[in-house]
Design a protein around this motif. Structure first.
Motif, short mmCIF file in Angstrom:
data_model
loop_
_atom_site.label_atom_id
_atom_site.label_comp_id
_atom_site.label_asym_id
_atom_site.label_seq_id
_atom_site.Cartn_x
_atom_site.Cartn_y
_atom_site.Cartn_z
N GLY A 118 -15.79 -6.91 -13.33
CA GLY A 118 -15.45 -5.19 -13.34
C GLY A 118 -14.42 -4.98 -12.27
N ALA A 119 -13.93 -5.74 -11.58
CA ALA A 119 -12.74 -5.30 -10.55
C ALA A 119 -11.47 -4.82 -11.41
N LYS A 120 -11.06 -3.68 -10.94
CA LYS A 120 -10.09 -2.93 -11.56
C LYS A 120 -8.59 -3.32 -11.10
N LEU A 121 -7.75 -3.38 -12.30
CA LEU A 121 -6.30 -4.16 -12.06
C LEU A 121 -5.75 -3.45 -10.93
N GLY A 122 -5.78 -2.37 -10.39
CA GLY A 122 -5.08 -1.74 -9.59
C GLY A 122 -5.64 -2.08 -8.11
N ALA A 129 0.50 2.19 -13.03
CA ALA A 129 0.39 3.64 -13.12
C ALA A 129 -1.08 3.80 -12.95
N PRO A 130 -1.72 4.91 -12.28
CA PRO A 130 -3.08 5.06 -12.04
C PRO A 130 -3.80 5.17 -13.37
N ALA A 131 -3.40 5.57 -14.31
CA ALA A 131 -4.16 5.44 -15.66
C ALA A 131 -4.54 3.94 -16.22
N ILE A 132 -3.53 3.12 -15.82
CA ILE A 132 -3.83 1.65 -16.18
C ILE A 132 -4.74 1.06 -15.15
N GLY A 133 -4.03 1.18 -13.78
CA GLY A 133 -4.71 0.50 -12.76
C GLY A 133 -6.00 1.06 -12.27
N ILE A 177 7.83 -6.54 -15.88
CA ILE A 177 8.19 -5.94 -17.25
C ILE A 177 6.75 -5.45 -17.74
N ILE A 178 5.70 -6.25 -17.49
CA ILE A 178 4.34 -5.23 -17.92
C ILE A 178 4.04 -4.00 -17.17
N ARG A 179 4.61 -3.90 -15.99
CA ARG A 179 4.20 -2.83 -15.34
C ARG A 179 4.79 -1.74 -16.18
N HIS A 199 -1.32 -12.78 -19.09
CA HIS A 199 -0.38 -13.10 -18.21
C HIS A 199 -0.91 -12.35 -16.85
N LEU A 200 -1.33 -11.31 -16.79
CA LEU A 200 -1.92 -10.49 -15.68
C LEU A 200 -3.01 -11.29 -15.07
#
Length: 393
Positions: A118-122, A129-133, A177-179, A199-200
């Motif tokens: 459940g860990a968040k990417l950010g 971006a916050p909407a993704i992270g 690039i993914i960012r 990749h992430l």
């Protein structure tokens, strides 16, 4: 509340059939029998030989039952220029089968308490971006439900990729690039195959473990599984190592050509580790015997999480059975129910590379098929073997 084994599996979304993993004693006695169609000279053997005779298959396959070889075959040339044939020890590029190695690495770190599904990417990687992270989790990345797509299709990717000359440049360059990539949908709301997501996951493995992604897999997957021929070989090694099959693609002209020149420096957590058939079988046996993770976490890894729609078989493949098989996304592999059995594995493909890998945990079959021809070279073989193993057409 007491946390039991079944509670863990329920929370992780493991399917009931995944409970059979690691429990060979519970297998149906009929599963101990090797069907004639799978033996040397049988239906599968003849089918593969016919494909090779028509130049539709070049590569190697290994079929094992309870860790013992049942059928091993190699056809075609690993290196046409040097006249080197494919053989049982030939090393092939895995394409997206690499994702099962990346996913095992992630699950290992969860089991060791260093990471959470459940860990968040950010909280793990910066620059998003916050909407993704703040919305994408490790679970979303593992199940292709993050909304991220394929970094190979990002504008300018190939021009940039061909300038990389080190493993670190590959990892850092793709992450950057993914960012900048948009998401196709909010995390968890849909499913789309995501090279970017995997990749992430590799970048997360590096961040959490303190090792490079490549060294982590070498030390925690390849070495304990006894995969002595497996590695993330570089493009210069691919060009010069006589053990590694070259990828032969067939453009519209019809003549097969070596595609190594179009590759970038090194594979990624999403694709292009290298392995022999016997090494990938060792990986499967190590999984089933608890050498890479404990049985409860193997059940989490190989249990179905997200149902997928029915797919259409590729040209040349046998027709799918009726009723259609149930297919689910697991934590890395795909899982399916066929003939009353749970099967998990992965396939891969790119120009000059076609790969198939399937594990039947309750009956203890493992199938590895590698080809250095274009997709879908291995898929008809995989489907034929599946029909013969499960007894379902």
């Amino acid at each position: 509340m007491t946390t039991t084994r079944r509670t863990i599996l329920s929370l992780a979304g493991a399917t009931p059939l995944a409970l059979a993993i690691g429990n060979p004693a519970g297998a149906d006695p009929g599963h101990l029998t090797v069907p004639d169609g799978l033996r040397p000279g049988g239906k599968l053997d003849t089918f593969v030989a016919d494909l090779a005779a028509k130049d539709e298959f070049s590569g190697s396959l290994l079929l094992t039952h309870r860790g013992r070889p049942v059928l091993s075959r190699s056809y075609g040339m690993a290196n046409k220029a040097l006249g080197i044939p494919n053989g049982p020890d030939t090393i092939f590029a895995l394409a997206s089968v690499t994702k099962v190695l990346t996913a095992v690495s992630v699950v290992q770190l969860v089991e060791r308490g260093k990471l959470s599904f459940g860990a968040k990417l950010g909280t793990l990687l910066d620059g998003f971006a916050p909407a993704i992270g703040e919305s994408v989790t490790v679970h979303h990345l593992l199940t292709h439900t993050s909304g991220l797509g394929d970094f190979h299709r990002a504008p300018g990717f190939w021009e940039t990729a061909r300038t990389w000359t080190s493993a670190q440049q590959v990892m850092d360059g793709i992450t950057q690039i993914i960012r900048g990539m948009p998401v196709a949908f909010p995390a968890g709301s849909s499913h789309t195959y995501s090279n970017a997501g995997f990749h992430l996951l590799g970048a997360i493995v590096a961040k959490v473990s303190g090792l490079s992604y490549y060294d982590y897999v070498r030390q925690n997957v390849f070495q304990p599984a006894g995969m002595s021929r497996s590695d993330f070989y570089t493009k210069p090694q691919w060009l010069t190592d006589r053990r590694i099959a070259h990828p032969y693609t067939r453009p519209e002209s019809g003549e097969r050509i070596d595609d190594i020149g179009n590759r970038y420096f090194m594979g990624t957590p999403a694709g292009e580790a290298f392995c022999s058939c016997s090494d990938l079988d060792r990986f499967a046996q190590a999984l089933l015997r608890g050498k890479l993770m404990s049985p409860p976490f193997l059940q989490i890894y190989a249990g179905g999480k997200v149902p997928l729609p029915r797919t259409t078989p590729p040209p040349g493949a046998p027709p799918l059975p009726e009723p259609p098989p149930v297919t689910l996304q697991c934590y890395g592999p795909l899982g399916r129910v066929r003939g009353g059995q749970w099967i998990f594995g992965h396939g891969g493909g790119s120009p000059g590379i076609s790969t198939s890998f399937e594990v039947y945990p309750d009956s203890r079959w493992t199938l590895v098929v590698f080809s250095n021809y274009d997709p879908p070279a291995t898929l008809p073989i995989e489907e034929m073997a599946r029909q013969l193993i499960t007894g379902q057409r």
